[in-house]
Design a protein around this motif. Structure first.
Motif, PDB file in Angstrom:
ATOM      1  N   ASP A  24       0.695  -1.082   0.066  1.00  0.00           N
ATOM      2  CA  ASP A  24      -0.028   0.069   0.181  1.00  0.00           C
ATOM      3  C   ASP A  24       0.809   1.084  -0.051  1.00  0.00           C
ATOM      4  O   ASP A  24       0.585   2.209  -0.574  1.00  0.00           O
ATOM      5  CB  ASP A  24      -0.976   0.099   1.292  1.00  0.00           C
ATOM      6  N   THR A  25       2.026   1.298   0.720  1.00  0.00           N
ATOM      7  CA  THR A  25       2.951   2.322   0.760  1.00  0.00           C
ATOM      8  C   THR A  25       3.378   2.768  -0.666  1.00  0.00           C
ATOM      9  O   THR A  25       3.343   3.718  -1.225  1.00  0.00           O
ATOM     10  CB  THR A  25       4.183   2.443   1.684  1.00  0.00           C
ATOM     11  N   ALA A  27       2.209   1.713  -3.679  1.00  0.00           N
ATOM     12  CA  ALA A  27       1.432   2.040  -4.416  1.00  0.00           C
ATOM     13  C   ALA A  27       0.865   3.638  -4.338  1.00  0.00           C
ATOM     14  O   ALA A  27       0.739   4.154  -5.259  1.00  0.00           O
ATOM     15  CB  ALA A  27       0.117   1.017  -4.260  1.00  0.00           C
ATOM     16  N   ARG A  28       0.872   3.698  -2.964  1.00  0.00           N
ATOM     17  CA  ARG A  28       0.436   5.342  -2.768  1.00  0.00           C
ATOM     18  C   ARG A  28       1.456   6.054  -3.124  1.00  0.00           C
ATOM     19  O   ARG A  28       1.240   7.140  -3.875  1.00  0.00           O
ATOM     20  CB  ARG A  28       0.101   5.629  -1.246  1.00  0.00           C
ATOM     21  N   GLU A  29       2.635   5.822  -2.833  1.00  0.00           N
ATOM     22  CA  GLU A  29       3.945   6.933  -3.349  1.00  0.00           C
ATOM     23  C   GLU A  29       3.976   6.996  -4.803  1.00  0.00           C
ATOM     24  O   GLU A  29       4.426   7.945  -5.209  1.00  0.00           O
ATOM     25  CB  GLU A  29       5.153   6.508  -2.666  1.00  0.00           C
ATOM     26  N   ALA A  31       1.730   6.595  -7.081  1.00  0.00           N
ATOM     27  CA  ALA A  31       0.634   7.777  -7.514  1.00  0.00           C
ATOM     28  C   ALA A  31       0.822   9.115  -7.076  1.00  0.00           C
ATOM     29  O   ALA A  31       0.713   9.769  -8.014  1.00  0.00           O
ATOM     30  CB  ALA A  31      -0.877   7.060  -6.888  1.00  0.00           C
ATOM     31  N   ARG A  32       1.426   9.162  -5.881  1.00  0.00           N
ATOM     32  CA  ARG A  32       1.649  10.688  -5.550  1.00  0.00           C
ATOM     33  C   ARG A  32       3.018  11.265  -6.223  1.00  0.00           C
ATOM     34  O   ARG A  32       2.811  12.338  -6.766  1.00  0.00           O
ATOM     35  CB  ARG A  32       2.089  10.799  -3.957  1.00  0.00           C
ATOM     36  N   VAL A  42      -3.164  -3.498  -7.897  1.00  0.00           N
ATOM     37  CA  VAL A  42      -2.684  -3.584  -6.758  1.00  0.00           C
ATOM     38  C   VAL A  42      -3.063  -5.153  -6.191  1.00  0.00           C
ATOM     39  O   VAL A  42      -4.533  -5.288  -6.084  1.00  0.00           O
ATOM     40  CB  VAL A  42      -3.359  -2.540  -5.727  1.00  0.00           C
ATOM     41  N   GLU A 103       9.256   4.711   0.481  1.00  0.00           N
ATOM     42  CA  GLU A 103       9.130   6.322   0.171  1.00  0.00           C
ATOM     43  C   GLU A 103      10.436   6.803  -0.559  1.00  0.00           C
ATOM     44  O   GLU A 103      10.086   7.491  -1.548  1.00  0.00           O
ATOM     45  CB  GLU A 103       8.616   7.022   1.391  1.00  0.00           C
TER      46      GLU A 103
END
Length: 117
Positions: A24-25, A27-29, A31-32, A42, A103
């Motif tokens: 999740d980290t 995928a989130r990073e 996208a960001r 995912v 990250e």
């Protein structure tokens, strides 16, 4: 004996939860920090994210540039039986990487992408 012991089920639950946080980290990073990349799916399990690259971006060249920045990614082309419609890379979230390291890895990957533009 190992897989039939109560400790095995606990181990799998702990590992699954840790991998989910890392997945999740990542995928989130992505996208960001790298909106030009597209995470295909995912996954509910596993240890990798597959990412589609923008048209014209070479997967091997990006892997080389990322490695120079201290981030190991895998070019996707060798995983296809025929020439893929677009470039892809495989990003692994297994191993011992902590959230902060993932990250930072995405930050470095984003920088490598900028250098290729």
């Amino acid at each position: 004996d190992l897989v039939s012991s109560p400790a095995w089920a606990r181990h799998l639950a702990t590992l699954s939860a840790a991998l989910a946080v890392r997945r999740d980290t990542l995928a989130r990073e992505l996208a960001r920090q790298t909106p030009e990349l597209h995470v295909l799916t995912v996954p509910r399990g596993g240890t990798n994210l597959w990412v589609r690259l923008p048209d014209g971006l070479d997967d091997a060249a990006l892997a080389d540039r990322a490695a120079a920045a201290g981030v190991l990614i895998t070019p996707g082309r060798p995983f296809y039986a025929a020439e893929p419609a677009a470039g892809h890379v495989r990003l692994t979230f297994s191993g011992t990487a902590r959230v902060g390291e993932l990250e930072e890895g995405v930050r470095r990957l984003a920088s490598a992408l900028q250098d290729m533009s």
